[in-house]
Design a protein around this motif. Structure first.
Motif: not given
Ligand code: ZN
Length: 555
Positions: A404-405, A376-377, A343-344, A321
């Motif tokens: 993701d991370i 995404e968040e 992130d991210d 994302h």
């Molecule tokens: Zn993320």
């Protein structure tokens, strides 16, 4: 001594690599990752919040990188993007909500006893004299021969759910034990499932009783941003949300159930018996009067394609994302940009590196789609929008690989698997890891249901087998410092940086472990790109039936 110093310097340069930016076409490069994150996490990009100038910069940057790599547009109508119309709703502080019985009124304070929002476009929500139904865990799981609803009609009513799934707190000898993954959370345990199930049954609202352990986070997290919701603006009319959704504080739930003559702790036991059935709380009514501010804005997914040379209609998706948390309150150092470097931006950089290296390899039979999701968040909005309106048909989407991370603490002896037991991609991962001299470790808190909380899940939900790399899913067994050091890295990251200005680019990152993890994805994508194999869900997975249905369309 005179000889040693230059030698040490030379070793330092070659490990750090900062003197040498030539990248090998066949290798994922830590320098490239760092350089790209440095740009995307810079102040100029303003924390990459959807619908802001930070989005325009990010989208332009991603497209420029993909052009440089030699991808072709993979978005809508030959473009690099897919429009994601977004809607923000904010319940105004004047909100009134209460439960009442013949002799008591339980007033509900937003943020204290409830955390309620709406994903509808309604600006005024008035509900009077609404019946309230306790649905237990609210699971309808045909593959487990489990149905909490029976004959009950939820139309126009408020459904009250227990958090997590029926066997979360079960003793090994109980009938339910193991039917919902034991401590591991299944989709039935997620609030998102509960809201969807309530909506499918025509309920007015759905509230989940909060419990810290079973939810995986405490009340302050559940109540953060109470009343706010960001979602897709043009929702599928077949999948409209409930009008009201959110959390009910445990104390308020206890009071509510006591007023109806029930004991919450006893009900927690009853609800995990296979014979449990949802029931209406006798004599209880719910009332609400809410004003809601609705704003809309446009955002975008960004998509680049590497067409396959034999079966280009069969598509493997690699994704991350692009969005982060924008600009917020200053931290102790005065930083306001929540840059989401790890992130991210790091995941996004990882996808660009995958694209670059896979493009440089011999062409694959199948296509690879490199996707950068928005929002995404805000709740996996961009990836959900793609899954609802895919550019390439879902039944011919081979698999999804999500970054993701990634951990920035160095080389690891293992790789962390999220969602054990879901699909045979985990067997591929184990094989690839073993060949690289590494081993697979299961995520350390499967009860938190991480498998249901990142963008890969949007693909799983429509049946596409998925694999997620997530650096915070469990402490890695680091080459230097072992598991303890891996856990310490997560504790530091979550404690100080996650979703905060501290999640910034750093020249001190050691991306060796991140490169190792991305390299595993490169290998799995390359393998799948050359075969005719369709990865499958394992027996017992919630997503197996969906995939089998869509696979029948694959002609
Ligand atoms: Zn993320």
């Amino acid at each position: 001594m005179r000889l040693i110093l230059p030698t040490l310097l030379l070793i330092f340069w070659s490990i750090n690599g900062s003197a040498d930016h030539h990248t090998e076409p066949s290798k994922i490069s830590a320098n490239n990752l760092s350089d790209m994150v440095k740009v995307m996490a810079s102040d100029e990009f303003q924390g990459r919040a959807p619908g802001t100038p930070g989005e325009d910069k990010t989208v332009a940057y991603l497209i420029a990188q993909m052009k440089k790599i030699g991808l072709v547009p993979g978005g809508a109508e030959g473009s690099w993007t897919q429009a994601v119309p977004m809607m923000r709703s904010e319940v105004k502080p004047s909100a009134k909500m209460s439960f009442s019985s013949a002799d008591t009124v339980l007033t509900l304070a937003q943020g204290t006893s409830v955390s309620v929002d709406t994903a509808t476009a309604l600006t005024n929500i008035v509900a009077t004299d609404i019946p309230v139904v306790f649905v237990g865990f609210g699971a309808n799981a045909p593959e487990q021969d489990w149905d909490d609803y029976g004959e009950i009609d939820l139309t126009g009513k408020l459904a009250i759910f227990l958090v997590n799934d029926p066997d979360f707190a079960a003793e090994p000898k109980e009938a339910v034990a193991g039917r919902f993954g034991n401590r591991r959370m299944t989709y039935y345990g997620r609030w998102a499932y509960k809201f969807e199930e309530a909506a499918r049954r025509g309920a007015l609202g759905a509230l989940v009783i909060h419990e810290t352990e079973a939810a995986g986070y405490d009340w302050s997290v559940a109540a953060a941003g109470a009343g706010e919701n960001v979602s897709l603006a043009n929702k599928d009319p077949k999948a409209l949300p409930v009008t009201l959704q959110g959390w009910l504080h445990n104390d308020a739930a206890q009071e509510l159930l006591a007023a109806a003559g029930h004991d919450l702790d006893a009900l927690r036991n009853t609800a995990r018996q296979p014979e449990f059935q949802a029931f209406e709380l006798e004599g209880i009514r719910f009332d609400a009067d809410l004003e809601v501010k609705i704003t809309t804005f446009d955002s975008q997914n960004v998509l680049g394609l590497l067409p396959g040379n034999e079966r280009p209609d069969e598509v493997i998706i690699a994704s991350a994302h692009w969005d982060a948390y924008g600009i917020g309150a200053p931290d102790e150092q005065g930083r306001t940009v929540r840059a989401g470097a790890n992130d991210d931006a790091l995941g996004s950089a990882g996808i660009l590196e995958l694209a670059r290296v896979i493009k440089a390899q011999p062409a694959m039979a199948r296509s690879a789609l490199f996707a950068f999701w928005t929002a995404e968040e805000a709740g996996l909005v961009g990836s959900m929008a793609y899954a609802a309106d895919p550019i390439f048909p879902i039944e011919k989407t081979v698999a999804n690989f999500t970054l993701d991370i990634l951990q920035t603490a160095g080389a690891a002896k293992d790789v962390i698997l999220v969602g054990k037991g879901q699909s045979d991609l985990e067997d591929d991962l184990a094989r690839a890891a073993k060949a690289a001299g590494r081993y697979v470790t299961e995520e350390n808190l499967p009860e938190n249901g991480l498998f249901y909380r990142a963008d890969h899940f949007s693909m799983a939900r429509v049946g596409v087998p998925v694999l997620l790399m997530m650096g915070i899913a469990g402490g890695a067994d680091l080459v230097v410092g072992g598991r303890e050091a891996g856990n310490q890295w997560i504790a530091d990251y979550i404690g100080n940086c996650y979703h905060k200005p501290c999640d910034a680019w750093s020249p001190d990152w050691d991306l060796t472990g991140a490169v190792q993890d991305i390299e595993l994805f490169r290998q799995l994508i390359t393998e799948l790109g050359g075969t005719t194999r369709w990865p499958a869900w394992k027996p017992g997975s919630e997503f197996k039936a969906t995939r089998e249905q869509s696979a029948s369309l694959r002609q």
